[in-house]
Design an enzyme around this catalytic site. Structure first.
Site, PDB file in Angstrom:
ATOM      1  N   ARG A  23      -5.299  -6.777  -5.490  1.00 16.39           N
ATOM      2  CA  ARG A  23      -4.834  -6.450  -4.120  1.00 16.39           C
ATOM      3  C   ARG A  23      -5.362  -7.452  -3.086  1.00 16.39           C
ATOM      4  O   ARG A  23      -5.678  -7.059  -1.958  1.00 16.39           O
ATOM      5  CB  ARG A  23      -5.258  -5.041  -3.704  1.00 16.39           C
ATOM      6  CG  ARG A  23      -4.679  -3.925  -4.514  1.00 16.39           C
ATOM      7  CD  ARG A  23      -3.280  -3.580  -4.001  1.00 16.39           C
ATOM      8  NE  ARG A  23      -2.767  -2.435  -4.713  1.00 16.39           N
ATOM      9  CZ  ARG A  23      -2.699  -1.215  -4.191  1.00 16.39           C
ATOM     10  NH1 ARG A  23      -3.069  -1.003  -2.970  1.00 16.39           N
ATOM     11  NH2 ARG A  23      -2.241  -0.223  -4.923  1.00 16.39           N
ATOM     12  N   ASP A  72       5.054  -4.568  -5.472  1.00 12.28           N
ATOM     13  CA  ASP A  72       4.359  -3.346  -5.872  1.00 12.28           C
ATOM     14  C   ASP A  72       4.855  -2.933  -7.244  1.00 12.28           C
ATOM     15  O   ASP A  72       6.015  -3.196  -7.596  1.00 12.28           O
ATOM     16  CB  ASP A  72       4.609  -2.211  -4.868  1.00 12.28           C
ATOM     17  CG  ASP A  72       3.616  -1.082  -5.099  1.00 12.28           C
ATOM     18  OD1 ASP A  72       2.488  -1.176  -4.590  1.00 12.28           O
ATOM     19  OD2 ASP A  72       3.939  -0.142  -5.848  1.00 12.28           O
ATOM     20  N   TYR A 149       3.998   8.034 -12.275  1.00 13.16           N
ATOM     21  CA  TYR A 149       4.572   8.104 -10.921  1.00 13.16           C
ATOM     22  C   TYR A 149       5.955   8.736 -10.951  1.00 13.16           C
ATOM     23  O   TYR A 149       6.325   9.518 -10.081  1.00 13.16           O
ATOM     24  CB  TYR A 149       4.645   6.707 -10.288  1.00 13.16           C
ATOM     25  CG  TYR A 149       3.303   6.266  -9.750  1.00 13.16           C
ATOM     26  CD1 TYR A 149       2.802   6.786  -8.560  1.00 13.16           C
ATOM     27  CD2 TYR A 149       2.519   5.338 -10.436  1.00 13.16           C
ATOM     28  CE1 TYR A 149       1.571   6.396  -8.069  1.00 13.16           C
ATOM     29  CE2 TYR A 149       1.277   4.953  -9.954  1.00 13.16           C
ATOM     30  CZ  TYR A 149       0.811   5.482  -8.764  1.00 13.16           C
ATOM     31  OH  TYR A 149      -0.420   5.111  -8.281  1.00 13.16           O
TER      32      TYR A 149
HETATM   33  O1  CP3 Z   1      -2.725  -7.651  -5.801  1.00  9.76           O
HETATM   34  C1  CP3 Z   1      -1.969  -8.078  -4.897  1.00  9.76           C
HETATM   35  O2  CP3 Z   1      -2.375  -8.608  -3.858  1.00  9.76           O
HETATM   36  C2  CP3 Z   1      -0.471  -8.032  -5.167  1.00  9.76           C
HETATM   37  C3  CP3 Z   1       0.238  -6.919  -4.594  1.00  9.76           C
HETATM   38  C4  CP3 Z   1       0.094  -5.523  -5.177  1.00  9.76           C
HETATM   39  C5  CP3 Z   1       0.266  -4.369  -4.361  1.00  9.76           C
HETATM   40  N1  CP3 Z   1       0.228  -3.270  -5.173  1.00  9.76           N
HETATM   41  C6  CP3 Z   1       0.467  -4.374  -2.910  1.00  9.76           C
HETATM   42  C7  CP3 Z   1       0.326  -3.124  -2.152  1.00  9.76           C
HETATM   43  C8  CP3 Z   1      -0.112  -5.092  -6.481  1.00  9.76           C
HETATM   44  C9  CP3 Z   1      -0.400  -5.911  -7.718  1.00  9.76           C
HETATM   45  C10 CP3 Z   1      -0.009  -3.659  -6.466  1.00  9.76           C
HETATM   46  C11 CP3 Z   1      -0.130  -2.842  -7.676  1.00  9.76           C
HETATM   47  C12 CP3 Z   1      -0.117  -1.381  -7.558  1.00  9.76           C
HETATM   48  N2  CP3 Z   1       0.601  -0.595  -6.703  1.00  9.76           N
HETATM   49  C13 CP3 Z   1      -0.822  -0.518  -8.433  1.00  9.76           C
HETATM   50  C14 CP3 Z   1      -1.655  -0.970  -9.621  1.00  9.76           C
HETATM   51  C15 CP3 Z   1      -2.989  -1.419  -9.215  1.00  9.76           C
HETATM   52  C16 CP3 Z   1      -3.875  -0.349  -8.663  1.00  9.76           C
HETATM   53  O3  CP3 Z   1      -4.237  -0.430  -7.496  1.00  9.76           O
HETATM   54  O4  CP3 Z   1      -4.230   0.555  -9.450  1.00  9.76           O
HETATM   55  C17 CP3 Z   1      -0.558   0.802  -8.046  1.00  9.76           C
HETATM   56  C18 CP3 Z   1      -1.111   2.054  -8.678  1.00  9.76           C
HETATM   57  C19 CP3 Z   1       0.347   0.740  -6.961  1.00  9.76           C
HETATM   58  C20 CP3 Z   1       0.948   1.889  -6.251  1.00  9.76           C
HETATM   59  C21 CP3 Z   1       0.605   1.887  -4.812  1.00  9.76           C
HETATM   60  N3  CP3 Z   1       1.068   0.968  -3.879  1.00  9.76           N
HETATM   61  C22 CP3 Z   1      -0.197   2.826  -4.134  1.00  9.76           C
HETATM   62  C23 CP3 Z   1      -0.904   4.002  -4.783  1.00  9.76           C
HETATM   63  C24 CP3 Z   1      -0.193   2.461  -2.789  1.00  9.76           C
HETATM   64  C25 CP3 Z   1      -0.792   3.236  -1.653  1.00  9.76           C
HETATM   65  C26 CP3 Z   1      -2.242   3.114  -1.579  1.00  9.76           C
HETATM   66  C27 CP3 Z   1      -2.615   1.868  -0.841  1.00  9.76           C
HETATM   67  O5  CP3 Z   1      -3.506   1.148  -1.301  1.00  9.76           O
HETATM   68  O6  CP3 Z   1      -2.010   1.656   0.214  1.00  9.76           O
HETATM   69  C28 CP3 Z   1       0.561   1.256  -2.651  1.00  9.76           C
HETATM   70  C29 CP3 Z   1       0.812   0.463  -1.426  1.00  9.76           C
HETATM   71  C30 CP3 Z   1       0.490  -0.996  -1.457  1.00  9.76           C
HETATM   72  N4  CP3 Z   1       0.703  -1.847  -2.508  1.00  9.76           N
HETATM   73  C31 CP3 Z   1      -0.054  -1.750  -0.378  1.00  9.76           C
HETATM   74  C32 CP3 Z   1      -0.151  -3.084  -0.796  1.00  9.76           C
HETATM   75  C33 CP3 Z   1      -0.626  -4.269   0.008  1.00  9.76           C
HETATM   76  C34 CP3 Z   1      -0.389  -1.225   1.002  1.00  9.76           C
HETATM   77  C35 CP3 Z   1       0.891  -1.123   1.762  1.00  9.76           C
HETATM   78  C36 CP3 Z   1       0.750  -1.387   3.213  1.00  9.76           C
HETATM   79  O7  CP3 Z   1       0.756  -2.547   3.647  1.00  9.76           O
HETATM   80  O8  CP3 Z   1       0.682  -0.397   3.956  1.00  9.76           O
END
Ligand code: CP3
Length: 343
Positions: A23, A72, A149
């Site tokens: 992330r 994502d 999910y």
């Molecule tokens: O790593 C990186 O920089 C690449 C981008 C990336 C995102 N999500 C961006 C994101 C990657 C590789 C993911 C993977 C992801 N997404 C996973 C697997 C890794 C992990 O964290 O376990 C999972 C389970 C998700 C599902 C997901 N997406 C959740 C549960 C959430 C909400 C919680 C949170 O952290 O906000 C997201 C949103 C998300 N994915 C954001 C980002 C930058 C935040 C969105 C925003 O800008 O508001």
């Protein structure tokens, strides 16, 4: 190009230990927030110019050794026909969860070039932009994590709906896992053909399973996915959150690199995986809130313990938290590069 990360994936000799952060493009960076202020998250993922721009931010700001495509894990789930929303409070929401055979039947196996062209376009922009910088990592959710999910409709506390499907209707569960395996394989292959130089498979929720169930319901699909993608010839990283109890099984996945969370000492993880494995990880994301000297000590401890493995890529044990101070992240990257020198 700085190919230290790719060399580490292949277990080759290195000048220093490479580092990237799960992330790494995200809300802790003011530069990311500035772009997100004008666009919602899913639109950001689907706009190649912007997605490429935020992918590059941590490379320039932190000096990490790899870029990871900004998207994502749930984006391909939307193209399978589910309605996806990201709410600020709840995170991802899939409004009509998959709980029956007919719901699985309705799921589409996407044609990546037609249904997810923006992903491939983002990758080709990035390869040009990153030419003299660092390698690009593509990614996907693992079949099981995406299945949770889809079945739960979002994040869950005890994953009861998922386990009920596994234990009461295993035929339906298998059917869903098969569709996901096909989708993920073609999704990752398309990313590699478009230019991704390594791929990471995220299995965020596999650690909620008893080892017996992991072996029975998860591993066969994962092995199939990994062996099919192996043909594309790039390193495959498999990250399992909460992996301690299932590492012996995780080892059988066939991945080139195993990503581990912070709940297990990296020495113990290497013992369980065997010294031939390349490991990635495993600093607690909250260690980035420590005073810098303490943070450095944690970095040194992990670097030192991982020396016995066939290779090590430094990372956090899970995604970076939005509240993290950027200066500490920079200090961590510098500490890895400094204390991880090999010559
Ligand atoms: O790593 C990186 O920089 C690449 C981008 C990336 C995102 N999500 C961006 C994101 C990657 C590789 C993911 C993977 C992801 N997404 C996973 C697997 C890794 C992990 O964290 O376990 C999972 C389970 C998700 C599902 C997901 N997406 C959740 C549960 C959430 C909400 C919680 C949170 O952290 O906000 C997201 C949103 C998300 N994915 C954001 C980002 C930058 C935040 C969105 C925003 O800008 O508001």
């Amino acid at each position: 190009m700085n190919d230290t990360f790719l060399k580490a994936c292949r277990g080759e000799n290195l000048d220093y230990i490479p580092v990237w952060i799960m992330r790494q493009a995200g809300r802790y960076l003011p530069e990311y927030q500035a772009i997100r202020a004008n666009v919602d998250f899913l639109t950001l993922c689907k706009t190649p110019k912007l997605a490429a721009e935020v992918t590059l931010q941590p490379v320039d700001i932190l000096g990490v050794d790899a870029a990871i495509l900004f998207s994502d894990i749930l984006v391909p789930v939307e193209s399978m026909g589910m309605r996806l929303e990201f709410s600020d409070k709840e995170g991802p929401v899939l409004s009509e969860p998959v709980r029956s055979k007919s719901a699985v039947e309705k799921l589409i196996i996407p044609d990546i070039e037609v249904d997810l062209p923006f992903i491939l376009e983002t990758i080709s922009i990035l390869r040009k932009e990153l030419e003299n910088k660092v390698p690009l990592i593509g990614f996907s959710g693992a079949p099981f994590t995406l299945a949770t999910y889809m079945i739960e409709g979002g994040t869950s506390k005890n994953f009861l709906n998922t386990k009920k499907m596994m234990f009461q209707h295993s035929g339906v569960f298998d059917y869903l896992m098969e569709k996901l395996t096909v989708t993920i394989t073609s999704y990752l292959s398309a990313q590699i053909k478009a230019g991704a130089q390594a791929v990471q498979i995220f299995d965020t929720w596999a650690g909620i399973l008893a080892p017996f169930d992991y072996k029975k319901f998860v591993l066969p699909y994962l092995k199939k996915t990994i062996s099919d993608i192996k043909k594309e010839g790039v390193p495959i990283i498999y990250f399992v959150n909460n992996c301690a109890g299932i590492l012996q099984e995780v080892k059988k996945s066939g991945a080139d690199v195993i990503g581990i969370d912070w709940r297990i000492d990296i020495s113990d993880a290497i013992k369980k995986l065997g010294k031939k494995t390349v490991v990635q990880g495993n600093l607690d994301p909250c260690a980035l809130f420590m005073p810098k000297e303490k943070l450095e000590d944690r970095v040194k401890d992990i670097l030192w313990k991982a020396e016995v493995a066939n290779g090590h890529i430094f990372n956090l044990g899970h995604g970076i938290l939005p509240q993290t101070p950027v200066e500490n992240v920079i200090a961590m990257v510098e500490a890895v590069h400094y204390y991880g020198r090999k010559s």
